[in-house]
Design an enzyme around this catalytic site. Sequence first.
Site, mmCIF file in Angstrom:
data_model
loop_
_atom_site.group_PDB
_atom_site.id
_atom_site.type_symbol
_atom_site.label_atom_id
_atom_site.label_comp_id
_atom_site.label_asym_id
_atom_site.label_seq_id
_atom_site.Cartn_x
_atom_site.Cartn_y
_atom_site.Cartn_z
ATOM 1 N N GLY A 1 24.450 44.427 26.036
ATOM 2 C CA GLY A 1 24.790 44.908 27.374
ATOM 3 C C GLY A 1 26.276 45.163 27.445
ATOM 4 O O GLY A 1 26.760 46.237 27.087
ATOM 5 N N GLU B 1 20.776 47.701 25.598
ATOM 6 C CA GLU B 1 19.591 47.240 24.853
ATOM 7 C C GLU B 1 19.285 45.797 25.240
ATOM 8 O O GLU B 1 20.126 45.130 25.856
ATOM 9 C CB GLU B 1 19.874 47.311 23.344
ATOM 10 C CG GLU B 1 20.151 48.719 22.869
ATOM 11 C CD GLU B 1 20.324 48.806 21.359
ATOM 12 O OE1 GLU B 1 20.314 47.749 20.686
ATOM 13 O OE2 GLU B 1 20.439 49.942 20.872
ATOM 14 N N PRO B 2 18.119 45.299 24.833
ATOM 15 C CA PRO B 2 17.798 43.895 25.161
ATOM 16 C C PRO B 2 18.892 42.925 24.714
ATOM 17 O O PRO B 2 19.197 41.972 25.419
ATOM 18 C CB PRO B 2 16.487 43.656 24.413
ATOM 19 C CG PRO B 2 15.852 45.015 24.331
ATOM 20 C CD PRO B 2 16.984 45.995 24.206
ATOM 21 N N GLN C 1 37.627 37.532 68.818
ATOM 22 C CA GLN C 1 38.587 37.727 67.732
ATOM 23 C C GLN C 1 38.018 37.375 66.356
ATOM 24 O O GLN C 1 38.432 37.960 65.350
ATOM 25 C CB GLN C 1 39.865 36.936 68.010
ATOM 26 C CG GLN C 1 40.648 37.562 69.159
ATOM 27 C CD GLN C 1 41.928 36.821 69.452
ATOM 28 O OE1 GLN C 1 42.058 35.640 69.137
ATOM 29 N NE2 GLN C 1 42.863 37.499 70.092
ATOM 30 N N GLY D 1 21.334 37.216 63.276
ATOM 31 C CA GLY D 1 19.911 37.154 62.890
ATOM 32 C C GLY D 1 19.390 38.533 62.504
ATOM 33 O O GLY D 1 18.618 38.674 61.550
ATOM 34 N N GLU E 1 27.330 50.067 34.878
ATOM 35 C CA GLU E 1 28.493 50.832 34.381
ATOM 36 C C GLU E 1 29.681 49.905 34.093
ATOM 37 O O GLU E 1 30.841 50.268 34.264
ATOM 38 C CB GLU E 1 28.831 52.012 35.302
ATOM 39 C CG GLU E 1 27.662 53.002 35.361
ATOM 40 C CD GLU E 1 27.993 54.422 35.759
ATOM 41 O OE1 GLU E 1 29.156 54.822 35.617
ATOM 42 O OE2 GLU E 1 27.066 55.116 36.211
ATOM 43 N N GLY E 2 29.335 48.691 33.649
ATOM 44 C CA GLY E 2 30.347 47.691 33.306
ATOM 45 C C GLY E 2 30.490 46.656 34.404
ATOM 46 O O GLY E 2 30.827 46.980 35.531
ATOM 47 N N THR E 3 30.231 45.398 34.056
ATOM 48 C CA THR E 3 30.340 44.321 35.046
ATOM 49 C C THR E 3 31.798 44.169 35.502
ATOM 50 O O THR E 3 32.723 44.680 34.853
ATOM 51 C CB THR E 3 29.919 42.968 34.424
ATOM 52 O OG1 THR E 3 30.806 42.700 33.321
ATOM 53 C CG2 THR E 3 28.478 42.979 33.935
HETATM 54 N N1 COS Z 1 38.032 56.129 25.829
HETATM 55 C C1 COS Z 1 38.039 56.571 24.550
HETATM 56 N N2 COS Z 1 37.879 55.757 23.483
HETATM 57 C C2 COS Z 1 37.734 54.435 23.726
HETATM 58 C C3 COS Z 1 37.721 53.905 25.043
HETATM 59 C C4 COS Z 1 37.885 54.813 26.120
HETATM 60 N N3 COS Z 1 37.878 54.387 27.379
HETATM 61 N N4 COS Z 1 37.543 52.575 24.980
HETATM 62 C C5 COS Z 1 37.451 52.259 23.675
HETATM 63 N N5 COS Z 1 37.570 53.384 22.917
HETATM 64 C C6 COS Z 1 37.558 53.483 21.463
HETATM 65 C C7 COS Z 1 38.665 52.596 20.897
HETATM 66 O O1 COS Z 1 39.882 53.303 20.820
HETATM 67 C C8 COS Z 1 38.121 52.270 19.508
HETATM 68 O O2 COS Z 1 38.365 53.360 18.647
HETATM 69 P P1 COS Z 1 38.988 53.136 17.158
HETATM 70 O O3 COS Z 1 37.917 52.371 16.415
HETATM 71 O O4 COS Z 1 39.213 54.495 16.634
HETATM 72 O O5 COS Z 1 40.239 52.333 17.337
HETATM 73 C C9 COS Z 1 36.611 52.211 19.735
HETATM 74 O O6 COS Z 1 36.351 52.949 20.932
HETATM 75 C C10 COS Z 1 36.121 50.779 19.889
HETATM 76 O O7 COS Z 1 36.824 50.225 20.982
HETATM 77 P P2 COS Z 1 36.986 48.647 21.211
HETATM 78 O O8 COS Z 1 37.426 48.018 19.922
HETATM 79 O O9 COS Z 1 37.826 48.455 22.415
HETATM 80 O O10 COS Z 1 35.475 48.209 21.481
HETATM 81 P P3 COS Z 1 34.859 46.800 21.868
HETATM 82 O O11 COS Z 1 33.631 46.606 21.106
HETATM 83 O O12 COS Z 1 35.900 45.730 21.819
HETATM 84 O O13 COS Z 1 34.331 46.998 23.392
HETATM 85 C C11 COS Z 1 34.313 47.160 25.776
HETATM 86 C C12 COS Z 1 35.035 47.397 24.428
HETATM 87 C C13 COS Z 1 33.929 45.725 26.022
HETATM 88 C C14 COS Z 1 35.317 47.633 26.790
HETATM 89 C C15 COS Z 1 33.041 48.057 25.806
HETATM 90 O O14 COS Z 1 32.052 47.567 24.949
HETATM 91 C C16 COS Z 1 32.448 48.207 27.197
HETATM 92 O O15 COS Z 1 32.935 49.003 28.016
HETATM 93 N N6 COS Z 1 31.346 47.466 27.465
HETATM 94 C C17 COS Z 1 30.625 47.617 28.697
HETATM 95 C C18 COS Z 1 29.537 48.617 28.517
HETATM 96 C C19 COS Z 1 28.998 49.057 29.826
HETATM 97 O O16 COS Z 1 29.721 49.464 30.725
HETATM 98 N N7 COS Z 1 27.690 49.021 29.937
HETATM 99 C C20 COS Z 1 27.078 49.411 31.154
HETATM 100 C C21 COS Z 1 25.808 50.032 30.877
HETATM 101 S S1 COS Z 1 25.916 51.716 30.631
HETATM 102 S S2 COS Z 1 25.444 52.378 32.433
#
Ligand code: COS
Length: 384
Positions: free
Chosen positions: A130, A126-127, A280, A341, A364-366
């Site tokens: 991310g 979302e805006p 090389q 070039g 898909e995650g930085t």
């Molecule tokens: N598989 C299954 N469950 C998962 C998981 C995984 N890989 N990662 C986290 N969870 C679960 C956790 O176990 C937790 O569950 P409980 O509340 O039951 O304990 C819940 O999800 C929340 O997890 P967490 O507390 O780790 O969440 P955070 O908000 O701290 O965020 C990150 C974790 C930063 C890793 C996450 O927000 C992320 O991956 N962000 C990037 C998003 C992204 O890739 N965006 C790209 C755009 S989409 S193309």
Amino acid sequence: MALDPETLEHLLDTVRRFVRERLVPMEHKIAEDDEIPSTLLDEMRALGLFGLSIPEEYGGLGLAMAEEVRVAFELGQTSPAFRSMLGTNNGIGSQGIVLDGREEQKRAYLPRLASGEIIGSFALTEPDSGSDAAALKTTAIRDGDHYVVNGTKRFITNAPEAGLFTLMARTDPEEKGARGISAFLVEAGASGLRIGPVDRKMGQRGAHTADVIFEDCRVPASALLGDREGQGFKTAMKVLDRGRLHIAAVCVGVAERLIRDSLAYAMERKQFGRPIADFQLIQAMLADSRAEAYAGRAMVLDAATRRDAGETVATEAASAKLFCSEMVGRVADRAVQIHGGAGYIADYGVERFYRDVRLFRIYEGTSQIQQLVIARNMIRDAAS
Ligand code: COS
């Protein structure tokens, strides 16, 4: 289901030939037109490329992860825009349904995604949300036998083409974190759903992203993915674990393509009376790229094989995505350097790849999120 080795080799050979004979010659035109012609999409459909990861009983090829990544190594050998068109149906646009969907949801959508009749899209970002995906603000509030959705999703891959969105929205506004989030299957054309203008991007022309805007969009209660609210964030994380491995494999494929092109150029281009491959300092760049791409390939295959064996591979998938996306950035940079070039001139296509691969370190995650996932898992495992 795993294919027998002969069938897998046949599939890989077919994809390899399709990439080299049909897609590579079109790279320049797709970037110029910002559009993949429908005839090419029909060929991709006929080859089953939209349903690689969808189980056979729902019309897909049902590839195991270790098989899918090998196909992705091949699909990576051309402009990432082609892979992007197929990628959502095989990854983030279908896997929520495969992993957590109800049986009737699987039957309703997976065959159409597998055939490429509809394009699936994943609406998480979302805006204002991310990397901090759990902070998303879009709401889906229950109203009788419907949910009413309000909010904006941003940078959504294939949104303009999509027939189906896996939407993450907050069903419990009191719960600010991950537990308030649910996933929904929302069909394009739902009233109150609008797609914004196509984003203008640094690269990957031919692959489109846009905002998806929900304004009092009513979706039936049956659109909730799975059978209970509050599971959407976990679904999204599981989908991303899988998607990250696929993206890592694509990075390896692009790197291998760039290494092949760089080697061919270095062996043909003469300076100081000799092919530059004799020097090389050029050899060092080729060798570094080759060694790093090999490391990436080995990581991806190892993580995929472990996943197929039932292991939890969140750490390995994040490691592969981190390493391979950074690796292909270095390989693309060296490819430009080896081409000199010519590497900077659009006609040769190397600068296009240089721009295209930049996205791999972001979506898909930085890289920083992958680091965070890896380190958090290390600390959690050590503490348990
Ligand atoms: N598989 C299954 N469950 C998962 C998981 C995984 N890989 N990662 C986290 N969870 C679960 C956790 O176990 C937790 O569950 P409980 O509340 O039951 O304990 C819940 O999800 C929340 O997890 P967490 O507390 O780790 O969440 P955070 O908000 O701290 O965020 C990150 C974790 C930063 C890793 C996450 O927000 C992320 O991956 N962000 C990037 C998003 C992204 O890739 N965006 C790209 C755009 S989409 S193309």
